[in-house]
Design a protein around this motif. Structure first.
Motif, PDB file in Angstrom:
ATOM      1  N   LYS A   1      -2.480 -30.804  10.101  1.00 19.91           N
ATOM      2  CA  LYS A   1      -3.473 -31.810   9.709  1.00 19.91           C
ATOM      3  C   LYS A   1      -3.013 -33.219  10.073  1.00 19.91           C
ATOM      4  O   LYS A   1      -1.830 -33.536   9.969  1.00 19.91           O
ATOM      5  CB  LYS A   1      -3.752 -31.755   8.200  1.00 19.91           C
ATOM      6  N   ASN A   2      -3.971 -34.034  10.456  1.00 23.69           N
ATOM      7  CA  ASN A   2      -3.767 -35.476  10.606  1.00 23.69           C
ATOM      8  C   ASN A   2      -4.484 -36.179   9.461  1.00 23.69           C
ATOM      9  O   ASN A   2      -5.695 -36.018   9.304  1.00 23.69           O
ATOM     10  CB  ASN A   2      -4.293 -35.972  11.946  1.00 23.69           C
ATOM     11  N   TYR A   3      -3.717 -36.911   8.676  1.00 21.15           N
ATOM     12  CA  TYR A   3      -4.273 -37.638   7.521  1.00 21.15           C
ATOM     13  C   TYR A   3      -4.413 -39.122   7.870  1.00 21.15           C
ATOM     14  O   TYR A   3      -3.554 -39.683   8.572  1.00 21.15           O
ATOM     15  CB  TYR A   3      -3.368 -37.493   6.307  1.00 21.15           C
ATOM     16  N   VAL A   4      -5.455 -39.734   7.331  1.00 24.97           N
ATOM     17  CA  VAL A   4      -5.635 -41.186   7.475  1.00 24.97           C
ATOM     18  C   VAL A   4      -5.402 -41.821   6.102  1.00 24.97           C
ATOM     19  O   VAL A   4      -6.034 -41.443   5.115  1.00 24.97           O
ATOM     20  CB  VAL A   4      -7.068 -41.516   7.978  1.00 24.97           C
TER      21      VAL A   4
ATOM     22  N   SER B   1      -9.107 -36.682   6.516  1.00 22.53           N
ATOM     23  CA  SER B   1      -8.131 -35.902   7.285  1.00 22.53           C
ATOM     24  C   SER B   1      -8.855 -35.072   8.335  1.00 22.53           C
ATOM     25  O   SER B   1     -10.064 -34.837   8.228  1.00 22.53           O
ATOM     26  CB  SER B   1      -7.298 -35.003   6.379  1.00 22.53           C
ATOM     27  N   PHE B   2      -8.110 -34.656   9.345  1.00 16.41           N
ATOM     28  CA  PHE B   2      -8.631 -33.834  10.440  1.00 16.41           C
ATOM     29  C   PHE B   2      -7.712 -32.625  10.596  1.00 16.41           C
ATOM     30  O   PHE B   2      -6.490 -32.771  10.530  1.00 16.41           O
ATOM     31  CB  PHE B   2      -8.666 -34.624  11.747  1.00 16.41           C
ATOM     32  N   SER B   3      -8.304 -31.456  10.811  1.00 16.23           N
ATOM     33  CA  SER B   3      -7.510 -30.235  10.872  1.00 16.23           C
ATOM     34  C   SER B   3      -7.968 -29.345  12.022  1.00 16.23           C
ATOM     35  O   SER B   3      -9.109 -29.445  12.487  1.00 16.23           O
ATOM     36  CB  SER B   3      -7.648 -29.474   9.544  1.00 16.23           C
ATOM     37  N   ASP B   4      -7.046 -28.461  12.472  1.00 12.90           N
ATOM     38  CA  ASP B   4      -7.466 -27.402  13.401  1.00 12.90           C
ATOM     39  C   ASP B   4      -8.180 -26.324  12.582  1.00 12.90           C
ATOM     40  O   ASP B   4      -8.154 -26.335  11.349  1.00 12.90           O
ATOM     41  CB  ASP B   4      -6.251 -26.818  14.141  1.00 12.90           C
TER      42      ASP B   4
ATOM     43  N   ASN C   1      -5.473 -30.400  20.095  1.00 16.14           N
ATOM     44  CA  ASN C   1      -6.845 -29.926  19.893  1.00 16.14           C
ATOM     45  C   ASN C   1      -7.583 -30.741  18.836  1.00 16.14           C
ATOM     46  O   ASN C   1      -8.776 -31.016  18.975  1.00 16.14           O
ATOM     47  CB  ASN C   1      -6.846 -28.437  19.506  1.00 16.14           C
ATOM     48  N   ILE C   2      -6.861 -31.145  17.782  1.00 15.18           N
ATOM     49  CA  ILE C   2      -7.473 -31.982  16.734  1.00 15.18           C
ATOM     50  C   ILE C   2      -7.944 -33.306  17.333  1.00 15.18           C
ATOM     51  O   ILE C   2      -9.066 -33.761  17.099  1.00 15.18           O
ATOM     52  CB  ILE C   2      -6.479 -32.236  15.573  1.00 15.18           C
TER      53      ILE C   2
END
Length: 321
Positions: free
Chosen positions: A315-318, A306-309, A58-59
């Motif tokens: 979380k996806n961190y860059v 970062s990206f989160s639901d 979903n993220i």
């Protein structure tokens, strides 16, 4: 007991010998994966209890335009490396969007399982034939060296599924340092971290009622039986999962239900078990922002974004250098 002078025919043999003669006993979770293990893990990812897959899916779906903008940088050609690519189901969201945007890139999936890479390559040729794919078979540590040596193009390294959680914090820092040394200042690392949450939710994800995780955990014994002439009786071992909400550490074990002796033919090894003795097979670490920031700092990396639901379960961190 095996003679110390005997040579091992594979790293798998050596690590099984070392793990099963240690106190307490352990085996590495990387050996869950063969053709059977790959399929079982795909089944796990499809389970309703295994929230990690849906969260990350979903993220990526909700943020694909912004993520692809990050990856493409100034629009120059880049290589998209993926550690532990598996079936690539989530990555295909990004690959499709990259192709739709007509961005110049090639995809370099990396996996310890050649079977998984073959299946991924076949499915990509069928579903997104425009993607230029260059698979690499091997462990993360081997291939990180290769990534570091591949000069010329910008690099984006994907590491999805919170696989970093299979490492204790000191190992995770070492791993992140290796990733840092494989990238240049304008390269990116995009990595999934499962977040701390209700402990019961975490336990359910690793101990489903259908017994798929149990079969996955026991597949390491199945492989020893099949590839090394072992005689482990899987019914005599219990799959057991524990979670410590303070440290965020989930651990998987195989527990011997009775006093027993297993034999591994190719190792010429007798493996005695006391009743309720354990084999530790896997760690699955959970995180929060503070821990991720600390890990990155220890490794000389910075969190770019970062990206989160919505629930912040995942979380996806860059990271950048």
């Amino acid at each position: 007991m095996r003679s110390k002078t005997t040579t091992f025919t594979s790293v798998f043999e050596q690590e099984v010998y070392e793990g099963l003669t240690a106190h307490p006993k352990y085996l590495s979770s990387k050996y869950f994966y063969d053709e059977v293990g790959d399929k079982l893990f795909q089944d796990i990812m499809a389970m309703p209890e295994y929230y990690l897959t849906d969260c990350e899916f979903n993220i990526l779906e909700a943020n694909k335009a912004e993520i692809v903008d990050l990856f493409s940088g100034g629009g120059e050609p880049f290589s998209l490396f993926e550690l532990g690519a598996g079936d690539g189901k989530k990555t295909k969201i990004l690959l499709r969007h990259l192709v739709e945007r007509n961005l110049p890139f090639d995809y370099r999936p990396i996996d310890i399982s050649q079977n998984a890479l073959n299946e991924l390559e076949t499915s990509l040729h069928k579903e997104i034939p425009e993607v230029v794919i260059n698979p690499l078979q091997g462990t993360y540590f081997d291939t990180l060296r290769n990534i570091g040596e591949s000069n010329g193009r910008r690099k984006v390294i994907l590491f999805l599924g919170s696989n970093i959680g299979n490492l204790l914090h000191p190992q995770a820092v070492e791993f992140l340092k290796n990733m840092r040394s494989a990238i240049n200042p304008d390269d990116l690392i995009f990595m999934g971290f499962d977040q701390k949450k209700n402990p019961q939710t975490i336990l359910d994800a690793y101990n489903d009622k259908a017994g798929i995780t149990e079969a996955f955990n026991k597949n390491i014994l199945t492989r020893i039986n099949k590839e090394m002439g072992g005689n482990f009786d899987l019914d005599k071992f219990l799959h057991w999962e524990v979670y410590d909400p303070q440290t965020g550490t989930a651990k998987s074990y195989l527990v011997s239900k009775e006093r027993q002796m297993a034999h591994i033919e190719s190792l010429d090894l007798e493996v005695p078990f006391k009743q309720w003795e354990t084999i530790h097979t896997e760690i699955s670490q959970k995180y929060d922002d503070a821990v991720v920031k600390w890990l990155a700092g220890e490794a000389g990396l910075e969190i770019a974004t970062s990206f989160s639901d919505q629930e912040e379960n995942y979380k996806n961190y860059v990271f950048t250098k």
